[in-house]
Design an enzyme around this catalytic site. Structure first.
Site, mmCIF file in Angstrom:
data_model
loop_
_atom_site.group_PDB
_atom_site.id
_atom_site.type_symbol
_atom_site.label_atom_id
_atom_site.label_comp_id
_atom_site.label_asym_id
_atom_site.label_seq_id
_atom_site.Cartn_x
_atom_site.Cartn_y
_atom_site.Cartn_z
ATOM 1 N N ALA A 108 0.843 -1.197 0.000
ATOM 2 C CA ALA A 108 0.000 0.000 0.000
ATOM 3 C C ALA A 108 0.874 1.241 0.000
ATOM 4 O O ALA A 108 1.861 1.312 0.732
ATOM 5 C CB ALA A 108 -0.908 0.024 1.221
ATOM 6 N N ASP A 109 0.504 2.192 -0.825
ATOM 7 C CA ASP A 109 1.170 3.490 -0.798
ATOM 8 C C ASP A 109 0.422 4.470 0.089
ATOM 9 O O ASP A 109 1.011 5.409 0.602
ATOM 10 C CB ASP A 109 1.298 4.040 -2.223
ATOM 11 C CG ASP A 109 2.368 3.297 -3.011
ATOM 12 O OD1 ASP A 109 3.508 3.779 -3.021
ATOM 13 O OD2 ASP A 109 2.075 2.239 -3.567
ATOM 14 N N ARG A 110 -0.871 4.229 0.247
ATOM 15 C CA ARG A 110 -1.661 5.042 1.176
ATOM 16 C C ARG A 110 -2.955 4.299 1.494
ATOM 17 O O ARG A 110 -3.644 3.824 0.595
ATOM 18 C CB ARG A 110 -1.980 6.414 0.584
ATOM 19 C CG ARG A 110 -2.684 7.369 1.562
ATOM 20 C CD ARG A 110 -2.995 8.719 0.896
ATOM 21 N NE ARG A 110 -1.819 9.428 0.463
ATOM 22 C CZ ARG A 110 -1.413 10.604 0.956
ATOM 23 N NH1 ARG A 110 -2.115 11.189 1.897
ATOM 24 N NH2 ARG A 110 -0.333 11.186 0.492
ATOM 25 N N ALA B 112 -4.751 2.885 -1.799
ATOM 26 C CA ALA B 112 -4.062 3.227 -3.046
ATOM 27 C C ALA B 112 -2.801 2.376 -3.144
ATOM 28 O O ALA B 112 -1.994 2.334 -2.214
ATOM 29 C CB ALA B 112 -3.700 4.707 -3.070
#
Length: 364
Positions: A254-256, A264
Site C-alpha cells: 500500500a502506498d496510502r 491506493a
C-alpha cells in the site's frame, strides 16, 4: 540473506541505494549525498516503494547535514535557522512522489523532532540525524511483524482448496513490496517470506506489473535470490490462473490507506481485488501504520500520480506503440475497502466489523 536496497553508515555519514532501474541485469549502488540527489532518485524511481522512499529521503538530509550542508553555526541563536532549513528540505523532498503517504508522514515526524529541540544548531542537527537513523532500524522490525501477523491471519482464514493441505497455501502478489521497497524484509513480500520460512508456502505467483515491470524486474529477482518457489505471470493472466489454481490469498502492499480502509497501491491492484473476490481468495493489504492516513477519509480524497506516457509506449529506448497515440498512465489505483479482507500492520491485523468498516484508529 535478503537483498539490501539501502546502505547507510553514520560515521562518516554516507548513503548508497541500489539502482533499481538497472535490475535485474546489474547490481549498482548509487551514492546519495544531498537532498537534490534523493529527490532525483525518488522521482526517476531509482528507488521506489513507499517505505524505502521515506527512509532514503530522511537519510539523505541526515547525510547532507552530517557532511556540513545547511546551517553550520553552533551558536544557540542559529537553532531556529537549522530548524527552518530542515523544514524546507523536507517539504522539498515530499514533492518528489506525493501519493505515497509514508514520505509525508516521516517528514511530519522529523519536523516535530527538531521543533522539540531547543538547543543549538548542532543539537538540532544531532537530534534530526538520530531520528532519521532510527527510522531505518524500525522499518525492518516493523516489516518482520507485518510478515508474522499477516502469515498467521492467512493460515487461519484462507480457504483450503480441493486437494490442498491445511496450513499450506499458494499466494499471488503484485508489484514489488520486498527488501527492495523497504529497509529490509518487506511488507507483502514479508508475509510471503514468513509463510515460506514456516514451511507453509507451496508457491508464489508474481505479476509482471506493467508498465514499469516492478514484478518481473524486482519481485522475481528477490524470489529467485531467496529461493522461494515462484512463477511469473503477466498482469492479464491473473484471472485465468485463479480459475485453474487454488490461490489462498492475494497479498499486496500500500502506498496510502485511507481512514476507511480504501487503499491506493500500484496500478492493477484494484482489478486483482475484483478477481480475488470472484474466486473466493482472501485479499490482504500489507502496510505499516505509517502508510495509514487517518486525515484522508476515503480513497476519493487520494491524489493519484500520473507518470510519463513513454513508460507505456516504450521498453527502454525501443518504441512498442504507434507514434502519436494518447496514453493513460496513472501510477496507482484505489481498491475500495469492500474488496479488502484484511489489512496487516506491524501492530496487528485489522478486519471489518459487522457494518463492513475497518477500525484503523485503534492502531494510533
Amino acid at each position: 540473506m535478503s537483498l539490501q536496497a539501502i546502505l547507510y553508515t553514520s560515521s562518516p555519514p554516507a548513503l548508497q541505494i541500489l539502482d533499481q532501474l538497472k535490475l535485474p541485469h546489474e547490481s549498482v549502488y548509487v551514492p546519495i549525498r544531498t537532498c537534490e540527489d534523493a529527490y532525483d532518485a525518488i522521482k526517476r524511481m531509482v528507488v521506489r516503494g513507499a517505505p524505502a522512499i521515506a527512509i532514503v529521503a530522511a537519510l539523505a538530509l541526515a547525510v547532507e547535514l552530517g557532511s556540513g550542508g545547511g546551517p553550520s553555526s553552533k551558536d544557540k541563536e542559529s537553532a531556529g535557522h537549522a530548524r527552518a532549513y530542515v523544514h524546507g528540505q523536507l517539504d522539498y523532498l515530499v514533492q518528489s512522489r506525493p501519493t505515497a503517504v509514508n514520505l509525508a508522514d516521516a517528514a511530519g515526524k522529523l519536523k516535530a523532532v527538531v521543533n522539540a529541540e531547543a538547543g543549538s544548531a548542532e543539537t538540532v542537527v544531532g537530534r534530526y540525524v538520530e531520528a532519521a537513523e532510527k527510522m531505518l532500524v524500525d522499518d525492518v522490525k516493523d516489516n518482520e511483524n507485518i510478515g508474522r501477523f499477516g502469515a498467521e491471519w492467512i493460515l487461519g482464514n484462507a480457504k483450503v482448496g480441493e486437494g490442498e493441505v491445511k496450513g499450506r497455501v499458494a499466494v499471488l502478489t503484485h508489484c514489488n513490496t520486498g527488501s527492495l521497497a523497504t529497509a529490509g524484509y518487506g511488507t507483502a513480500l514479508g508475509i510471503i517470506r514468513s509463510l515460506h520460512s514456516g514451511s507453509n508456502l507451496t508457491h508464489t505467483y508474481c505479476t509482471e506489473t506493467r508498465p514499469y515491470n516492478q514484478g518481473s524486474r524486482l519481485t522475481a529477482f528477490e524470489l529467485v535470490h531467496d529461493k522461494i518457489p515462484a512463477t511469473l505471470i503477466t498482469d492479464s493472466m491473473a484471472s485465468s490462473l485463479m480459475s485453474l489454481k487454488s490461490i489462498a490469498a492475494v497479498i499486496v502492499g500500500a502506498d496510502r490507506v485511507a481512514a476507511n480502509g480504501d487503499t491506493a497501491n500500484k496500478i492493477g491492484t484494484y482489478q486483482l481485488a475484483i478477481v480475488a473476490k470472484y474466486h473466493g481468495a482472501k485479499f490482504v493489504v500489507a502496510a505499516p501504520t505509517t502508510s495509514i492516513d487517518m486525515k484522508t477519509a476515503s480513497g476519493k480524497d487520494i491524489v493519484i500520480e500520473h507518470r510519463p506516457g513513454k513508460e507505456v509506449t516504450n521498453v527502454g529506448t525501443v518504441a512498442t506503440a504507434a507514434r502519436g497515440i494518447n496514453v493513460y498512465n496513472p501510477s496507482f489505483d484505489v481498491t475500495p475497502k469492500d474488496l479488502i479482507d484484511a489489512i496487516a500492520t506491524e501492530k496487528g491485523v485489522a478486519v471489518k466489523n459487522a457494518a463492513g468498516d475497518f477500525d484503523l484508529s485503534r492502531f494510533f
